[in-house]
Design an enzyme around this catalytic site. Structure first.
Site, PDB file in Angstrom:
ATOM      1  N   GLY A 145       0.841  -1.199   0.000  1.00  0.00           N
ATOM      2  CA  GLY A 145       0.000   0.000   0.000  1.00  0.00           C
ATOM      3  C   GLY A 145       0.865   1.233   0.000  1.00  0.00           C
ATOM      4  O   GLY A 145       2.058   1.162   0.314  1.00  0.00           O
TER       5      GLY A 145
ATOM      6  N   CYS B 108       5.410  -6.039   1.600  1.00  0.00           N
ATOM      7  CA  CYS B 108       5.741  -4.613   1.598  1.00  0.00           C
ATOM      8  C   CYS B 108       5.057  -3.874   2.752  1.00  0.00           C
ATOM      9  O   CYS B 108       5.409  -4.109   3.901  1.00  0.00           O
ATOM     10  CB  CYS B 108       5.364  -4.045   0.222  1.00  0.00           C
ATOM     11  SG  CYS B 108       6.154  -2.504  -0.105  1.00  0.00           S
ATOM     12  N   TYR B 109       4.050  -3.034   2.490  1.00  0.00           N
ATOM     13  CA  TYR B 109       3.369  -2.355   3.595  1.00  0.00           C
ATOM     14  C   TYR B 109       2.793  -3.389   4.571  1.00  0.00           C
ATOM     15  O   TYR B 109       2.808  -3.196   5.788  1.00  0.00           O
ATOM     16  CB  TYR B 109       2.252  -1.461   3.048  1.00  0.00           C
ATOM     17  CG  TYR B 109       1.447  -0.747   4.116  1.00  0.00           C
ATOM     18  CD1 TYR B 109       1.950   0.375   4.768  1.00  0.00           C
ATOM     19  CD2 TYR B 109       0.175  -1.210   4.484  1.00  0.00           C
ATOM     20  CE1 TYR B 109       1.215   1.019   5.756  1.00  0.00           C
ATOM     21  CE2 TYR B 109      -0.557  -0.573   5.465  1.00  0.00           C
ATOM     22  CZ  TYR B 109      -0.042   0.539   6.098  1.00  0.00           C
ATOM     23  OH  TYR B 109      -0.767   1.176   7.074  1.00  0.00           O
TER      24      TYR B 109
ATOM     25  N   HIS C 293       8.005  -7.438  -3.899  1.00  0.00           N
ATOM     26  CA  HIS C 293       6.713  -7.875  -4.462  1.00  0.00           C
ATOM     27  C   HIS C 293       6.867  -9.191  -5.230  1.00  0.00           C
ATOM     28  O   HIS C 293       7.352  -9.187  -6.361  1.00  0.00           O
ATOM     29  CB  HIS C 293       6.171  -6.801  -5.412  1.00  0.00           C
ATOM     30  CG  HIS C 293       5.695  -5.584  -4.686  1.00  0.00           C
ATOM     31  ND1 HIS C 293       4.422  -5.467  -4.196  1.00  0.00           N
ATOM     32  CD2 HIS C 293       6.340  -4.449  -4.340  1.00  0.00           C
ATOM     33  CE1 HIS C 293       4.284  -4.303  -3.581  1.00  0.00           C
ATOM     34  NE2 HIS C 293       5.435  -3.667  -3.655  1.00  0.00           N
TER      35      HIS C 293
ATOM     36  N   GLU D 177       4.461 -10.840  -6.503  1.00  0.00           N
ATOM     37  CA  GLU D 177       3.357 -10.980  -7.469  1.00  0.00           C
ATOM     38  C   GLU D 177       3.668 -10.369  -8.830  1.00  0.00           C
ATOM     39  O   GLU D 177       3.004 -10.683  -9.810  1.00  0.00           O
ATOM     40  CB  GLU D 177       2.069 -10.356  -6.889  1.00  0.00           C
ATOM     41  CG  GLU D 177       2.041  -8.834  -6.769  1.00  0.00           C
ATOM     42  CD  GLU D 177       2.698  -8.299  -5.500  1.00  0.00           C
ATOM     43  OE1 GLU D 177       3.508  -9.021  -4.892  1.00  0.00           O
ATOM     44  OE2 GLU D 177       2.427  -7.143  -5.130  1.00  0.00           O
TER      45      GLU D 177
ATOM     46  N   ASP E  26     -18.200 -10.456 -21.916  1.00  0.00           N
ATOM     47  CA  ASP E  26     -18.830 -10.679 -20.613  1.00  0.00           C
ATOM     48  C   ASP E  26     -20.280 -11.127 -20.757  1.00  0.00           C
ATOM     49  O   ASP E  26     -20.706 -12.101 -20.137  1.00  0.00           O
ATOM     50  CB  ASP E  26     -18.757  -9.407 -19.752  1.00  0.00           C
ATOM     51  CG  ASP E  26     -17.341  -8.868 -19.681  1.00  0.00           C
ATOM     52  OD1 ASP E  26     -16.410  -9.642 -19.951  1.00  0.00           O
ATOM     53  OD2 ASP E  26     -17.165  -7.673 -19.370  1.00  0.00           O
TER      54      ASP E  26
ATOM     55  N   LYS F 168     -11.250 -10.970 -15.886  1.00  0.00           N
ATOM     56  CA  LYS F 168     -11.493 -11.054 -17.327  1.00  0.00           C
ATOM     57  C   LYS F 168     -10.871 -12.314 -17.954  1.00  0.00           C
ATOM     58  O   LYS F 168     -11.506 -12.994 -18.761  1.00  0.00           O
ATOM     59  CB  LYS F 168     -10.900  -9.805 -17.993  1.00  0.00           C
ATOM     60  CG  LYS F 168     -11.303  -9.623 -19.423  1.00  0.00           C
ATOM     61  CD  LYS F 168     -12.589  -8.851 -19.491  1.00  0.00           C
ATOM     62  CE  LYS F 168     -12.995  -8.485 -20.866  1.00  0.00           C
ATOM     63  NZ  LYS F 168     -14.229  -7.671 -20.830  1.00  0.00           N
TER      64      LYS F 168
END
Ligand code: XMP
Length: 587
Positions: A117, A144-145, A231, A233, A289, A443
């Site tokens: 964050g 991280c945060y 990170h 990710e 969608d 998505k």
């Protein structure tokens, strides 16, 4: 297939509920006027109890997945964490940073991730968590945060730093942590952090260091608490997926049960449970969608679903044909095609203001849709002696990113850009109950579901197309002549992008028609004709975008074909603006 309620109960646990589910109502004993009153009352009570029991078993069967919860502290990467975990075939969900520990315990996740964050733990108004979550016995990974919060709440020292450390680095693994199993001694990582930890909380040890920090990864394996300063990710941490894998599979002991096959089966069961034997209507646009939603509903409830496809006269070339072919002919979905093009074009006559165009189209869509559902009801009543109670449900292709409650924290770039598009949104006063079967999906997952449901690639991987259609790509007045010019130019763009294999590599590629004429020369003739702009962009989610550096040869071919083949165009330009400051569409 018919079965007794008890068999239904057993089957619902074994995953075969989909087949039996639709008919179990029919096999419950029916009341009969010739029976004594007491007997009828007993039948009613037993049936109600049976239905309740079956519903609760089905609910339990569909919510038994391994699950990781991500507490969102406003990082622009929160959704990326969720997607990475789902890629590991483990279900993950994003919740607010301040979700109480009791609520988390109720949701019974196998693990928690504290996202990064933009805040500092010392900021006034910094987002904090309920520290009780560290005592739940659930494994936690702070990123991280999230790492600094963990250290701060558990008695460590976090040092404030006004300067963010940002970019690539090298991580040295120093301890045989389960988090780094199979990863080796050093890996490339990517960091973006301000504060850093200077003293560990009691019970913690360092698991990895960087040049700048002795505590780049820390852990208390006893309490299953882990934290990373970098990170895992993002793609710039190439081995990050393995770190997440170690956390999710080995520390949290999750099973890989989040697959599109299981999603489809469970979504169908949920749809049947919600809808019962009622009728559902869906506004089919031909986009990914709504198409996947239609295919899923069709699989779940067959002809209880009717799709309404409105031709507003602002569609791409042959669009109405493609949608009718795919859904009507191939899928045998009950499809009501409404050609309202003349109504829309009449209303747009003389209109040049972009917002007015959007409003006219949005309002007219609602009217047309409402009339179409009324007509459907009349048709149904005419065709069948057995009247049904109307279309109670409206299905929508709402996706997970639309339902995540965004955390608004100062300095978070993800919060800045808001979408303004709700053309085609139907008003609440239409009193429909919503069915949103893909609201759990990202998505890319919707696309996978579409393929699995048998939708063709040309639907599943098609580029986004705005609700107000070509009207926002014709600057100035929308007339049949200008629509025809743009359709021809657009068809050339799409066909050249497809045949050069670029179509699926970009976010969007389309033509725009400007209200600008310029002088040209064709043969020996001077011309004074229209200008077409090519808009070809790459993007992750449409919120930001950049123009694509297409090969010159391809640009040259598209340009030559448009000016040679489309009557009324003598100039083609390439739009080299990014978003922001421009938008993707021109209006
Ligand atoms: P902009 O032009 O705002 O577009 O950069 C971002 C993305 O949204 C699409 N778009 C729309 N989609 N209804 C939609 O369903 C709309 O009114 C609308 N306007 C823009 C656009 O194509 C791009 O992908």
């Amino acid at each position: 297939m018919q079965c007794s309620p008890v068999a239904a109960l057993i089957l619902s646990n074994s995953g075969a509920v989909r087949k039996c589910n639709r008919n179990w109502n029919a096999v419950l004993p029916a009341r009969d006027k010739s029976f004594p009153k007491n007997a009828n009352r007993a039948i009613r009570r037993t049936n109600t109890a049976c239905r309740k029991l079956i519903r609760s078993v089905k609910r339990a069967a569909t919510s038994a997945h391994s699950k990781i919860l991500i507490l969102d502290f406003g990082s622009q990467y929160t959704q990326v964490i969720a997607r990475r975990i789902r890629e590991l075939q483990v279900y993950s969900e994003i919740v607010r940073f301040d979700t109480p520990a009791a609520e988390i315990a109720r949701l019974s996740p196998k693990g928690l991730v504290l996202s990064g964050g933009p805040a500092s733990v010392y900021d006034k108004g910094a987002p904090h968590l309920d520290p009780e979550i560290f005592s739940l016995g659930i494994p936690v990974l702070g990123i991280c945060y999230g790492m600094q919060l963990m250290a701060h709440h558990l008695g460590g020292q976090v040092e404030f730093s006004a300067r963010r450390e940002y970019g690539p680095g090298m991580l040295h693994v120093t301890n045989s942590s389960q988090l780094f199993d199979g990863i080796g001694e050093q890996i490339d990582i990517w960091s973006s952090h301000g504060d850093k930890i200077t003293a560990l909380p009691a019970g913690f040890r360092a698991a990895a260091r960087t040049e700048n920090s002795p505590f780049a990864a820390i852990e208390d394996p006893q309490r299953k608490l882990y934290a990373l300063q970098f990170h895992p990710e993002v793609s710039h941490t190439p081995r990050g997926k393995e770190i997440l894998q170690n956390f999710v599979y080995h520390i949290c002991r999750c099973t890989m049960d989040w697959t599109m096959g299981s999603f489809i089966e469970e979504a169908c069961a949920r749809i049947r449970e919600q809808v019962g034997d009622q009728k559902v209507v869906l506004g089919l646009s031909g986009g990914v969608d709504s198409s996947v939603t239609a295919a899923l509903l069709h699989r779940a409830i067959g002809d209880q679903l009717t799709c309404i496809f409105v031709n507003n006269g602002l569609l791409r070339s042959r669009e109405e044909e493609i949608v009718q072919r795919v859904f009507g002919e191939n899928f045998h979905v009950r499809l009501k095609y409404v050609d309202a093009s003349e109504r829309f074009l009449a209303l747009l006559k003389g209109v040049t203001d972009p917002e007015t165009k959007r409003k006219i189209i949005g309002n007219e869509f609602i009217k047309v849709f409402q009339e179409a559902t009324e007509e459907l009801l009349e048709e149904d009543h005419r065709k069948s002696a057995r009247k049904h109670g109307g279309y109670k449900f409206l299905a929508q292709g709402t996706l997970y990113p639309d339902v995540i409650e965004s955390v608004s924290i100062e300095g978070n770039p993800a919060q800045v850009i808001k979408s303004h598009h709700n053309v085609g949104g139907l008003p609440e006063k239409m009193h429909f109950e919503l069915v949103e079967p893909v609201r759990q999906l990202f998505k890319d997952e919707v696309r996978q579901a579409g393929l699995q449901l048998g939708l063709p690639k040309e639907i599943v991987y098609r580029q986004p197309f705005p609700g107000p259609g070509l009207a926002v790509r014709i600057l100035g007045e929308v007339t049949p002549e200008r629509l025809s010019i743009l359709r021809e130019a657009d068809t050339i763009v799409v066909s050249e992008m497809e045949s050069s294999d670029w179509y699926y590599r970009v976010w969007q590629s389309f033509a725009v028609l400007l209200p600008v004429r310029s002088v040209g020369v064709m043969g020996d003739q001077r011309t004074y004709e229209n200008t077409v702009v090519l808009r070809i962009v790459e993007s992750q989610d449409g919120m930001t975008a950049d123009w694509v550096r297409l090969p010159y040869e391809l640009l040259a071919r598209i340009s030559a074909r448009i000016s040679n083949e489309v009557k009324g165009v003598n100039r083609v330009c390439y739009d080299i603006s990014s978003k922001p400051p421009s938008t993707i569409e021109w209006e």
